[in-house]
Design an enzyme around this catalytic site. Structure first.
Site, PDB file in Angstrom:
ATOM      1  CE1 TYR A  14      -3.829  -2.077   0.385  1.00 51.66           C
ATOM      2  CE2 TYR A  14      -3.110  -3.658   2.194  1.00 51.66           C
ATOM      3  CZ  TYR A  14      -3.767  -3.212   1.485  1.00 51.66           C
ATOM      4  OH  TYR A  14      -4.888  -4.585   0.947  1.00 51.66           O
ATOM      5  CG  HIS A  19      -7.286   4.656   0.705  1.00 46.32           C
ATOM      6  ND1 HIS A  19      -7.675   5.915   1.011  1.00 46.32           N
ATOM      7  CD2 HIS A  19      -7.912   3.359   1.112  1.00 46.32           C
ATOM      8  CE1 HIS A  19      -9.321   4.934   1.177  1.00 46.32           C
ATOM      9  NE2 HIS A  19      -9.346   4.669   1.569  1.00 46.32           N
ATOM     10  CG  PHE A  64      -5.712  -3.492   7.445  1.00 48.65           C
ATOM     11  CD1 PHE A  64      -5.278  -3.179   6.170  1.00 48.65           C
ATOM     12  CD2 PHE A  64      -5.511  -5.119   7.520  1.00 48.65           C
ATOM     13  CE1 PHE A  64      -4.264  -3.823   5.593  1.00 48.65           C
ATOM     14  CE2 PHE A  64      -4.522  -5.505   7.587  1.00 48.65           C
ATOM     15  CZ  PHE A  64      -3.714  -4.603   5.924  1.00 48.65           C
ATOM     16  CG  ASP A  91      -7.666   9.278   0.881  1.00 52.39           C
ATOM     17  OD1 ASP A  91      -6.915   8.534   2.045  1.00 52.39           O
ATOM     18  OD2 ASP A  91      -8.598   8.524   0.466  1.00 52.39           O
TER      19      ASP A  91
END
Length: 209
Positions: A14, A19, A64, A91
């Protein structure tokens, strides 16, 4: 004590995704302040520094995105931090890429991380720094867009956005949310302006028949 939270997903897969711009901002603050964000507590990674006469904790939830509130509520309860001393960086698809806006409060919109925070805190009355990532093209899935990475041409825009967001954190702690909003919300990202100018110059109608 102040709590500065960046939202994102843990895991190298990620890193650099849209994100995770909240995580990227926390990483920039930690580098600038010369501290590490690695202490494991309350389902998150934390690091502490002192500035402007205040103790400031940086936070990256490890739950998460969809369960970010579990970490934030846990830390606020454990350290007895008032909600007015919390600011969350994340974001936002409702802002153009590179645009930074600070708000005192607000809804979660389509952001699952913010939904989790509001649910666990029981209130939307906390400050936030929204970093624009733009919207996906028509027909593209939102989840693929936010978990995708910025185009190389957007790097200067997003780097400037992170710098502005970090300045917003300093203003928030030193001078309060109102001045932080006044100082940051009126700023123009020159990289965004240049990109828009280039796009407009390329669509000036000169190639029309």
């Amino acid at each position: 004590m102040y709590l500065i939270v960046g939202l994102g997903n843990i895991g190298k897969e990620y890193d650099g995704t849209r994100h995770n711009i909240g995580f990227e901002t926390i990483d920039y603050v930690s580098e600038k302040k010369g501290i590490a964000v690695k202490k494991k507590e309350q389902n998150g990674l934390t690091g502490v520094y002192h500035e402007f006469g205040q103790k400031i904790m940086l936070v990256k939830p490890t739950t998460f995105m969809n369960n970010s509130g579990l970490c934030v509520a846990g830390l606020m309860n454990f350290y007895d931090i008032p909600i007015e001393n919390l600011i969350v960086i994340y974001d936002d698809i409702d802002l153009a890429a590179g645009v930074v806006r600070i708000r005192k409060r607000g809804s979660a919109g389509t952001h699952n991380g913010m939904r989790s925070l509001i649910q666990h805190l029981g209130s939307p009355e906390f400050s936030r720094i929204r970093i624009g990532i733009g919207r996906p093209e028509m027909g593209s899935e939102l989840v693929h867009f936010v978990l995708g990475r910025f185009a190389k041409s957007q790097f200067p825009i997003m780097e400037k956005a992170v710098i502005d967001a970090v300045a917003g954190v300093d203003y928030f702690i030193k001078d309060g949310i109102d001045l932080a909003m006044n100082r940051i919300n009126g700023r123009k990202n020159t990289a965004v302006e240049q990109a828009e100018k280039t796009e407009n110059d390329g669509n000036d109608g000169s190639d029309r028949k």
